[in-house]
Design a protein around this motif. Structure first.
Motif, PDB file in Angstrom:
ATOM      1  N   GLN A   1       0.829  -1.209   0.000  1.00 52.72           N
ATOM      2  CA  GLN A   1       0.000   0.000   0.000  1.00 52.72           C
ATOM      3  C   GLN A   1       0.861   1.255   0.000  1.00 52.72           C
ATOM      4  OE1 GLN A   1      -2.908   0.438   3.071  1.00 52.72           O
ATOM      5  NE2 GLN A   1      -4.343  -1.043   2.189  1.00 52.72           N
ATOM      6  N   ASP A   2       1.922   1.248   0.798  1.00 50.33           N
ATOM      7  CA  ASP A   2       2.814   2.413   0.849  1.00 50.33           C
ATOM      8  C   ASP A   2       3.471   2.660  -0.501  1.00 50.33           C
ATOM      9  OD1 ASP A   2       2.283   2.952   3.499  1.00 50.33           O
ATOM     10  OD2 ASP A   2       3.961   1.777   4.253  1.00 50.33           O
ATOM     11  N   ARG A   3       3.925   1.606  -1.156  1.00 54.14           N
ATOM     12  CA  ARG A   3       4.589   1.782  -2.454  1.00 54.14           C
ATOM     13  C   ARG A   3       3.628   2.378  -3.475  1.00 54.14           C
ATOM     14  NH1 ARG A   3       6.828  -3.537  -1.208  1.00 54.14           N
ATOM     15  NH2 ARG A   3       5.327  -4.523  -2.624  1.00 54.14           N
ATOM     16  N   LEU A   4       2.404   1.869  -3.506  1.00 52.79           N
ATOM     17  CA  LEU A   4       1.426   2.381  -4.466  1.00 52.79           C
ATOM     18  C   LEU A   4       1.046   3.827  -4.142  1.00 52.79           C
ATOM     19  CD1 LEU A   4      -0.954  -0.706  -4.860  1.00 52.79           C
ATOM     20  CD2 LEU A   4       1.003  -0.051  -6.272  1.00 52.79           C
ATOM     21  N   PHE A   5       0.909   4.136  -2.854  1.00 50.56           N
ATOM     22  CA  PHE A   5       0.538   5.498  -2.483  1.00 50.56           C
ATOM     23  C   PHE A   5       1.613   6.488  -2.900  1.00 50.56           C
ATOM     24  CE2 PHE A   5       1.007   8.933   0.649  1.00 50.56           C
ATOM     25  CZ  PHE A   5      -0.159   9.628   0.375  1.00 50.56           C
TER      26      PHE A   5
ATOM     27  N   ALA B   1       1.085   9.530  -5.317  1.00 51.72           N
ATOM     28  CA  ALA B   1       1.199  10.877  -4.751  1.00 51.72           C
ATOM     29  C   ALA B   1       2.160  11.750  -5.540  1.00 51.72           C
ATOM     30  CB  ALA B   1       1.640  10.798  -3.294  1.00 51.72           C
ATOM     31  N   SER B   2       3.133  11.131  -6.185  1.00 53.90           N
ATOM     32  CA  SER B   2       4.080  11.918  -6.974  1.00 53.90           C
ATOM     33  C   SER B   2       3.425  12.529  -8.208  1.00 53.90           C
ATOM     34  CB  SER B   2       5.262  11.040  -7.400  1.00 53.90           C
ATOM     35  OG  SER B   2       4.833  10.022  -8.295  1.00 53.90           O
ATOM     36  N   CYS B   3       2.216  12.069  -8.534  1.00 55.01           N
ATOM     37  CA  CYS B   3       1.530  12.558  -9.735  1.00 55.01           C
ATOM     38  C   CYS B   3       0.410  13.548  -9.417  1.00 55.01           C
ATOM     39  CB  CYS B   3       0.943  11.387 -10.524  1.00 55.01           C
ATOM     40  SG  CYS B   3       2.155  10.174 -11.068  1.00 55.01           S
TER      41      CYS B   3
ATOM     42  N   ILE C   1      -4.348   4.858  -8.120  1.00 52.90           N
ATOM     43  CA  ILE C   1      -5.305   5.548  -7.258  1.00 52.90           C
ATOM     44  C   ILE C   1      -6.438   4.614  -6.841  1.00 52.90           C
ATOM     45  CG2 ILE C   1      -6.999   7.423  -7.202  1.00 52.90           C
ATOM     46  CD1 ILE C   1      -5.107   8.989  -9.021  1.00 52.90           C
ATOM     47  N   SER C   2      -6.841   3.716  -7.739  1.00 48.11           N
ATOM     48  CA  SER C   2      -7.945   2.809  -7.415  1.00 48.11           C
ATOM     49  C   SER C   2      -7.572   1.801  -6.330  1.00 48.11           C
ATOM     50  CB  SER C   2      -8.391   2.055  -8.674  1.00 48.11           C
ATOM     51  OG  SER C   2      -7.386   1.160  -9.117  1.00 48.11           O
ATOM     52  N   ARG C   3      -6.272   1.620  -6.067  1.00 47.30           N
ATOM     53  CA  ARG C   3      -5.828   0.663  -5.063  1.00 47.30           C
ATOM     54  C   ARG C   3      -5.475   1.314  -3.725  1.00 47.30           C
ATOM     55  NH1 ARG C   3      -5.067  -1.440  -9.943  1.00 47.30           N
ATOM     56  NH2 ARG C   3      -4.726  -3.685 -10.252  1.00 47.30           N
ATOM     57  N   VAL C   4      -5.245   2.601  -3.719  1.00 47.72           N
ATOM     58  CA  VAL C   4      -4.833   3.305  -2.504  1.00 47.72           C
ATOM     59  C   VAL C   4      -6.049   3.598  -1.629  1.00 47.72           C
ATOM     60  CG1 VAL C   4      -3.862   5.465  -1.615  1.00 47.72           C
ATOM     61  CG2 VAL C   4      -2.817   4.335  -3.584  1.00 47.72           C
TER      62      VAL C   4
ATOM     63  N   TRP D   1      -5.372  10.337   1.272  1.00 54.45           N
ATOM     64  CA  TRP D   1      -5.253  11.627   0.586  1.00 54.45           C
ATOM     65  C   TRP D   1      -5.590  12.793   1.515  1.00 54.45           C
ATOM     66  CZ3 TRP D   1      -2.404  10.963  -3.332  1.00 54.45           C
ATOM     67  CH2 TRP D   1      -2.504   9.811  -4.112  1.00 54.45           C
ATOM     68  N   GLU D   2      -6.329  12.527   2.567  1.00 55.30           N
ATOM     69  CA  GLU D   2      -6.691  13.601   3.488  1.00 55.30           C
ATOM     70  C   GLU D   2      -5.446  14.177   4.169  1.00 55.30           C
ATOM     71  OE1 GLU D   2      -9.990  12.407   6.049  1.00 55.30           O
ATOM     72  OE2 GLU D   2     -10.461  10.841   4.594  1.00 55.30           O
ATOM     73  N   ALA D   3      -4.576  13.295   4.688  1.00 52.06           N
ATOM     74  CA  ALA D   3      -3.346  13.768   5.322  1.00 52.06           C
ATOM     75  C   ALA D   3      -2.389  14.340   4.286  1.00 52.06           C
ATOM     76  CB  ALA D   3      -2.689  12.630   6.085  1.00 52.06           C
TER      77      ALA D   3
END
Length: 486
Positions: free
Chosen positions: A256-260, A264-266, A315-318, A323-325
């Motif tokens: 999850q961290d890797r995908l986020f 997030a970089s995009c 995004i569909s997996r995160v 995204w709030e934080a």
């Protein structure tokens, strides 16, 4: 030798070599033998004919009829004849009403009559989702009938308790039996199930690994993460995909961290003169090939850009709450900052809200014009009712379909107005109108007042006479069954 054996022998070798006498013939047969004929051939043939009839009338000696065990008693009070008749009709009227009826029967404490059992059992052969419910409804007599009437094709789940686990099912069973054993153990002791699978994992075939790894979905925990991370490097693609799918739903997993971080970089918050804050997107030009290990497809469908395709998957997996934080914004604010044209981003967020069952985000996404219908089932029910008049047209019918139970009065009125708008000025009934009327069968309250309203709509809309007649009958059936079974 018996008379029959003597007769057969004479027929084979001839009466002159092996003559047949009437001395040992059964008296019943002897009474029918001719007394005037002295020809041994005639006597032999007559004895053979009469003896064959007597012999065959006894039936095959090898066939022994064994009665089946009697049906067990059902301790529940019997269902009334009136309720049984209405249940029969409900199961045949419409699929939605049939589902409603099965759910009601599943909560009931009465025993259905024997005449209803075949119809209930036969439905399990083609409807997987109802098998557990039907198993409760039919009770011990239904299980007995399913066993001794295989022509019904009944498929009832069998509960496997901890005490019933048989190790031989794991060591010598077929793949389905081994998965069943592992799933039962997973329910009882999740860590023991993972340890057992780990012991044989490298020796399993690709087909078996693909089947067995799915048994880990229930009771997923951080204890499973190391095993699933290793499975991301499996030789079989389906195993890798299954492992990635499980890790996506495991809260706080490294995957999850890797995908986020990749997603997030995009995304970043921008500001325009006219719209204020908005979510700006920077598509990845060359996605990291390492993402493939985490289940991200790096080959876009025809007509789609690779950057948008990869970002949508990320995004569909995160989990959307992350995204709030990241943006220091609430779900409502983030959704409001997404441009109406960014349908791909919104669709990916909707998928994420459904995957992670995030009600807050599903509710917030309802306000976006590009929201997808699947979030309706996750969003807050009260908000769906309040927002129904302003929902995008594509979400209204799914909202009616997804709302559990009987609709609140406000939603009923909104549905009626929506239906009247569909029927107004039309020469033919439209598909949306057909869907709305079908949903009303279980959505409208089964009261006299609403039945009268349906009759009034039926008179004012002759193009939907058949559909309204079915709806009226459905409300009448529900009214009776709710009184009889609750």
């Amino acid at each position: 030798m018996s008379t029959w054996e003597d007769t057969v022998s004479a027929a084979l070798v001839g009466v002159r070599t092996r003559p047949v006498t009437t001395d040992d013939v059964d008296p019943v047969i002897g009474a029918h033998l001719p007394t005037t004929s002295t020809d041994p051939v005639v006597t032999t043939l007559t004895i053979a004919a009469l003896t064959a009839v007597a012999h065959q009338s006894l039936g095959p000696e090898s066939v022994v009829a064994e009665p089946i065990p009697p049906a067990p008693a059902d301790p529940r009070p019997p269902m009334s004849a009136l309720a049984a008749a209405y249940v029969h009709r409900a199961l045949d009227l419409t699929p939605r009403l049939a589902d409603w009826c099965l759910n009601l029967l599943g909560r009931s404490t009465v025993a259905p009559p024997s005449t209803l059992l075949p119809a209930l059992l036969a439905r399990t052969s083609r409807e997987v989702d109802i098998r557990e419910t039907v198993a409760r409804i039919v009770g011990p007599r239904g299980h007995w009938l399913a066993q001794y009437a295989p022509e019904l094709g009944a498929v009832l789940p069998t509960a496997t308790s901890a005490a019933q686990l048989d190790d031989s099912a794991w060591t010598h069973g077929q793949p389905a039996e081994r998965r069943g054993y592992l799933a039962a153990l997973r329910e009882r002791d999740p860590h023991a199930a993972l340890d057992l699978l780990g012991q044989t994992w490298t020796a399993e075939t690709g087909d078996d690994r693909e089947l067995l790894i799915t048994a880990l979905r229930p009771n997923l925990s951080p204890y499973d993460e190391a095993f699933l991370e290793a499975a991301l490097d499996d030789r079989r693609k389906a195993v890798r995909t299954a492992a990635a799918g499980l890790l996506v739903t495991l809260a706080g997993s490294v995957l999850q961290d890797r995908l986020f971080h990749a997603a997030a970089s995009c995304l970043h918050v921008g500001r325009t003169r006219f719209r204020g804050q908005h979510i700006a997107i920077t598509l990845p030009a060359e996605p990291d090939v390492a993402l493939a290990r985490d289940g991200i497809a790096l080959k876009a469908p025809r007509g789609a850009g690779i950057g948008a395709f990869v970002l949508s998957q990320l995004i569909s997996r995160v989990p959307p709450h992350r995204w709030e934080a990241h943006f220091s914004m609430t779900p409502d604010t983030i959704v409001g900052a997404i441009d109406p044209a960014e349908a791909g981003l919104v669709a990916a967020l909707c998928t994420a809200a459904v995957t992670h069952r995030d009600r807050r985000w599903a509710t917030a996404l309802l306000a976006h014009p590009a929201a997808t219908p699947d979030i309706i089932a996750v969003a807050d029910e009260t908000h769906v009712v309040d927002a129904f008049p302003t929902l995008p047209g594509a979400l209204k019918v799914p909202a009616l379909r997804a709302y559990p139970g009987v609709w609140p009065d406000a939603l009923c009125r909104s549905a009626v107005r929506m239906l009247q708008a569909e029927l107004s000025g039309s020469r033919f009934i439209t598909p949306p109108a057909v869907q709305i009327i079908a949903l009303m069968a279980t959505g409208l309250p089964a009261t006299d007042g609403w039945r009268q309203s349906v009759e009034a709509m039926r008179e004012s809309a002759p193009i939907a006479t058949t559909q309204f007649a079915t709806l009226s009958e459905a409300l009448r059936i529900r009214s009776v069954l709710e009184k009889e079974l609750t």
